[in-house]
Write a protein that holds these residues in place. Structure first.
Motif, PDB file in Angstrom:
ATOM      1  N   LYS A  37      -5.982   8.061  12.629  1.00  8.29           N
ATOM      2  CA  LYS A  37      -6.022   6.767  11.923  1.00  8.29           C
ATOM      3  C   LYS A  37      -5.597   5.626  12.840  1.00  8.29           C
ATOM      4  O   LYS A  37      -6.127   4.521  12.766  1.00  8.29           O
ATOM      5  CB  LYS A  37      -5.111   6.801  10.695  1.00  8.29           C
TER       6      LYS A  37
ATOM      7  N   ARG B 166      11.991   4.564   9.052  1.00  4.69           N
ATOM      8  CA  ARG B 166      11.450   4.889   7.746  1.00  4.69           C
ATOM      9  C   ARG B 166      12.553   5.433   6.844  1.00  4.69           C
ATOM     10  O   ARG B 166      13.328   6.290   7.272  1.00  4.69           O
ATOM     11  CB  ARG B 166      10.412   5.984   7.953  1.00  4.69           C
TER      12      ARG B 166
ATOM     13  N   TYR C  93       0.570   5.601   0.318  1.00 10.10           N
ATOM     14  CA  TYR C  93      -0.198   6.838   0.464  1.00 10.10           C
ATOM     15  C   TYR C  93       0.784   7.998   0.597  1.00 10.10           C
ATOM     16  O   TYR C  93       1.482   8.103   1.603  1.00 10.10           O
ATOM     17  CB  TYR C  93      -1.115   6.730   1.694  1.00 10.10           C
TER      18      TYR C  93
ATOM     19  N   GLU D 202       3.688   8.595  -0.945  1.00 12.16           N
ATOM     20  CA  GLU D 202       4.996   7.997  -0.681  1.00 12.16           C
ATOM     21  C   GLU D 202       5.987   8.267  -1.810  1.00 12.16           C
ATOM     22  O   GLU D 202       6.913   7.487  -2.016  1.00 12.16           O
ATOM     23  CB  GLU D 202       4.845   6.476  -0.494  1.00 12.16           C
TER      24      GLU D 202
ATOM     25  N   HIS E 185      -5.213   2.327   4.977  1.00 16.42           N
ATOM     26  CA  HIS E 185      -4.233   1.257   4.800  1.00 16.42           C
ATOM     27  C   HIS E 185      -4.851  -0.134   4.736  1.00 16.42           C
ATOM     28  O   HIS E 185      -4.522  -0.938   3.855  1.00 16.42           O
ATOM     29  CB  HIS E 185      -3.238   1.378   5.965  1.00 16.42           C
TER      30      HIS E 185
ATOM     31  N   LYS F  39       5.035   6.439  20.507  1.00 14.98           N
ATOM     32  CA  LYS F  39       4.479   5.412  19.624  1.00 14.98           C
ATOM     33  C   LYS F  39       4.776   4.016  20.175  1.00 14.98           C
ATOM     34  O   LYS F  39       3.921   3.132  20.170  1.00 14.98           O
ATOM     35  CB  LYS F  39       5.051   5.565  18.214  1.00 14.98           C
TER      36      LYS F  39
ATOM     37  N   ASP G 130      -3.357   4.578  -2.376  1.00 15.16           N
ATOM     38  CA  ASP G 130      -4.532   4.827  -1.548  1.00 15.16           C
ATOM     39  C   ASP G 130      -4.948   6.300  -1.637  1.00 15.16           C
ATOM     40  O   ASP G 130      -5.010   6.995  -0.634  1.00 15.16           O
ATOM     41  CB  ASP G 130      -4.183   4.424  -0.109  1.00 15.16           C
TER      42      ASP G 130
ATOM     43  N   ARG H 284      12.336  -3.888  13.458  1.00 12.05           N
ATOM     44  CA  ARG H 284      11.644  -2.884  12.663  1.00 12.05           C
ATOM     45  C   ARG H 284      12.563  -1.687  12.460  1.00 12.05           C
ATOM     46  O   ARG H 284      13.107  -1.146  13.424  1.00 12.05           O
ATOM     47  CB  ARG H 284      10.362  -2.463  13.393  1.00 12.05           C
TER      48      ARG H 284
ATOM     49  N   GLN I  47      10.355   0.011   6.477  1.00 10.92           N
ATOM     50  CA  GLN I  47      10.439  -0.275   7.917  1.00 10.92           C
ATOM     51  C   GLN I  47      10.440  -1.787   8.144  1.00 10.92           C
ATOM     52  O   GLN I  47      11.029  -2.272   9.098  1.00 10.92           O
ATOM     53  CB  GLN I  47       9.264   0.361   8.659  1.00 10.92           C
TER      54      GLN I  47
ATOM     55  N   SER J  49       5.475   9.375   8.649  1.00  9.30           N
ATOM     56  CA  SER J  49       4.401   8.416   8.883  1.00  9.30           C
ATOM     57  C   SER J  49       3.075   8.931   8.326  1.00  9.30           C
ATOM     58  O   SER J  49       2.746  10.108   8.476  1.00  9.30           O
ATOM     59  CB  SER J  49       4.253   8.144  10.375  1.00  9.30           C
ATOM     60  N   LYS J  50       2.338   8.056   7.667  1.00 15.31           N
ATOM     61  CA  LYS J  50       1.040   8.431   7.126  1.00 15.31           C
ATOM     62  C   LYS J  50      -0.076   8.004   8.068  1.00 15.31           C
ATOM     63  O   LYS J  50      -1.241   8.222   7.812  1.00 15.31           O
ATOM     64  CB  LYS J  50       0.835   7.785   5.751  1.00 15.31           C
TER      65      LYS J  50
ATOM     66  N   ASP K  79       7.614   1.754   3.101  1.00 20.05           N
ATOM     67  CA  ASP K  79       8.632   2.678   3.611  1.00 20.05           C
ATOM     68  C   ASP K  79       9.919   2.005   4.097  1.00 20.05           C
ATOM     69  O   ASP K  79      10.770   2.643   4.708  1.00 20.05           O
ATOM     70  CB  ASP K  79       8.045   3.541   4.734  1.00 20.05           C
TER      71      ASP K  79
ATOM     72  N   PRO L 192       0.840  -1.199   0.000  1.00 21.98           N
ATOM     73  CA  PRO L 192       0.000   0.000   0.000  1.00 21.98           C
ATOM     74  C   PRO L 192       0.876   1.251   0.000  1.00 21.98           C
ATOM     75  O   PRO L 192       1.966   1.240   0.580  1.00 21.98           O
ATOM     76  CB  PRO L 192      -0.774  -0.113   1.316  1.00 21.98           C
TER      77      PRO L 192
END
Ligand code: UDP
Ligand code: MG
Length: 314
Positions: A211, A200, A12, A14, A74, A132, A43, A197, A98, A205-206, A96, A10
Motif C-alpha cells: 500500500k 501508535r 481499517y 482499528e 486510506h 520507515k 474502510d 508524530r 499518531q 500499521s495498516k 491511531d 478513516p
C-alpha cells in the motif's frame, strides 16, 4: 454565525484503538468551542470496527459513520469523509493517535488567522522503524525533486482545509488519489503547523509495504510527467552521440574495425527508438491530463462582486 468543524477519520481494522481515540478526539473537538461533527469511514474492516463505530454514532449525535463495501484504501476513505462533511473547515486525522489530537486546536487557530490549509508537519517521528523513517525521508525528497509543484516535506494527510478548499476537492474526481499532492497543486494559503508524530496507541500499521508503494507511485505518477518524457531526452542524447561517432568514422576512420560501424549504427537506432518513446510519452501525458479532468484553474477570491452581475453592466 459560528463556524462549524468536521473531523474526518478513516479506520481499517482499528477495533482496539477506537474507544481511546474517540474519547481524546471528541474532547479535543469540544475544546475548540466550535460546533462539530465527527465522521468515521470504515474502510471495509473485517474486525469489530463497524460495530464500535456504529455504536458511537448511535450514542453521540455529533458522530456519523460510513462503511465501505470493501477495502478501498486510506485515500478513498478520507475522500468519502470529505464528501460527507458539512463543516466550514474539515480536519483529517488518523485514528491511531499518531497525529496528536492536541494539535487540532493549533490547526483551527491557524485557520482562524486566515490559513486556507493548515498542514501538520512532522518534526520528529516517535516509535517508527528506522526503515520507515528512512524510506519516508528519501521518498519525500525524490517527490519534491520530481513534482512540478512544491509538495511540503515530511507532511502527511493530517491537516485542516477550509470549505473553499474542500469544495475544490469535490471537483477533483481523479481515481488514483494522492491527497497531499492535490492539496499542494491547489495552492491557496497553506501554513505548516509543526508537531511530533507519536507512537501508535494500539493495533499495528495498516499500511502494508504494498500500500505504501502504491501511494508513493500515485504521488510520483500523478504529479510528475517526467518519467514518461525523460526517456526521450536520453534517446536524443544517445542518438546525437552515435551520429557524431558515425560521422567521425566516415571522416577519419578508414582503418577503424567494422564492429565500430555496427556499434554506432545500432546505438543510433536505439536513440531513435527511445526518442520516439519519449514523444509518445508526451502525448500520453497530455491524454492523462485530459482524462483526469482537474479544474483548469482555481479562483481563490473575487473582489467587486457587483461587476459580475450582467444587469449592473447593462
Ligand atoms: N487506513 C484505511 N485504509 C487502509 C489502510 C489504513 O482507512 O487500507 C487508515 C487507518 O485505519 C489509519 C490511517 O488510515 O486511520 C493511517 O493508517 P496507518 O496508521 O496504518 O498508517 P501508518 O501511520 O502506519 O503510515
Ligand atoms: Mg498510523
Amino acid at each position: 454565525m459560528q463556524k462549524t468543524l468536521s473531523l474526518v477519520i478513516p479506520a481499517y481494522n482499528e477495533q482496539a484503538v477506537i474507544p481511546e481515540s474517540f474519547a481524546q478526539m471528541d474532547a479535543a473537538m469540544r475544546a475548540t468551542g466550535c460546533p462539530y461533527e465527527i465522521i468515521y469511514v470504515d474502510d471495509g474492516s473485517g474486525d469489530d470496527t463497524w460495530a464500535r463505530l456504529s455504536a458511537l454514532a448511535a450514542a453521540h449525535p455529533q458522530v456519523r459513520a460510513l462503511r465501505f463495501s470493501r477495502n478501498f484504501g486510506h485515500q478513498l476513505a478520507v475522500t468519502a469523509g470529505m464528501d460527507a462533511a458539512v463543516g466550514d473547515a474539515i480536519i483529517i486525522i488518523d485514528i491511531d493517535l499518531q497525529d496528536p489530537p492536541a494539535v487540532i486546536a493549533e490547526l483551527v487557530a491557524a485557520w482562524e488567522r486566515g490559513a486556507d490549509i493548515a498542514y501538520g508537519k512532522r518534526k520528529k517521528r516517535e516509535g517508527e522503524s528506522l526503515f520507515k523513517r528512512f524510506t519516508a525521508w528519501c521518498y519525500y525528497r525524490l517527490l519534491g525533486a520530481m513534482s512540478a509543484y512544491p509538495i511540503p516535506l515530511d507532511t502527511g494527510d493530517f491537516r485542516l482545509i477550509s470549505r473553499a478548499v474542500a469544495n475544490d476537492f469535490l471537483r477533483m474526481r481523479e481515481h488514483d488519489r494522492f491527497l497531499r499532492g492535490m492539496s499542494a497543486w491547489m495552492g491557496y494559503n497553506a501554513v505548516p503547523v509543526e508537531y511530533v508524530r507519536q507512537e501508535r496507541k494500539a493495533g499495528s500499521s495498516k499500511y502494508t509495504f504494498k500500500k505504501m508503494l502504491r501511494l508513493a507511485m500515485a504521488g510520483i505518477f500523478g504529479f510528475s510527467g517526467r518519467p514518461l518524457t525523460a526517456i526521450g531526452y536520453v534517446g536524443a542524447a544517445v542518438g546525437i552521440l552515435s551520429a557524431a561517432g558515425l560521422l567521425a568514422l566516415a571522416v577519419g576512420g578508414a582503418s577503424a574495425p567494422g564492429w565500430l560501424w555496427a556499434f554506432f549504427t545500432l546505438a543510433l537506432l536505439l536513440g531513435v527508438i527511445m526518442l520516439a518513446q519519449g514523444i509518445q510519452g508526451a502525448y500520453l501525458n497530455r491524454i492523462y491530463d485530459e482524462v483526469r479532468g482537474r479544474p483548469l484553474y482555481i479562483v481563490r477570491e473575487t473582489a467587486g462582486a457587483q461587476a459580475a452581475n450582467k444587469e449592473t453592466i447593462l
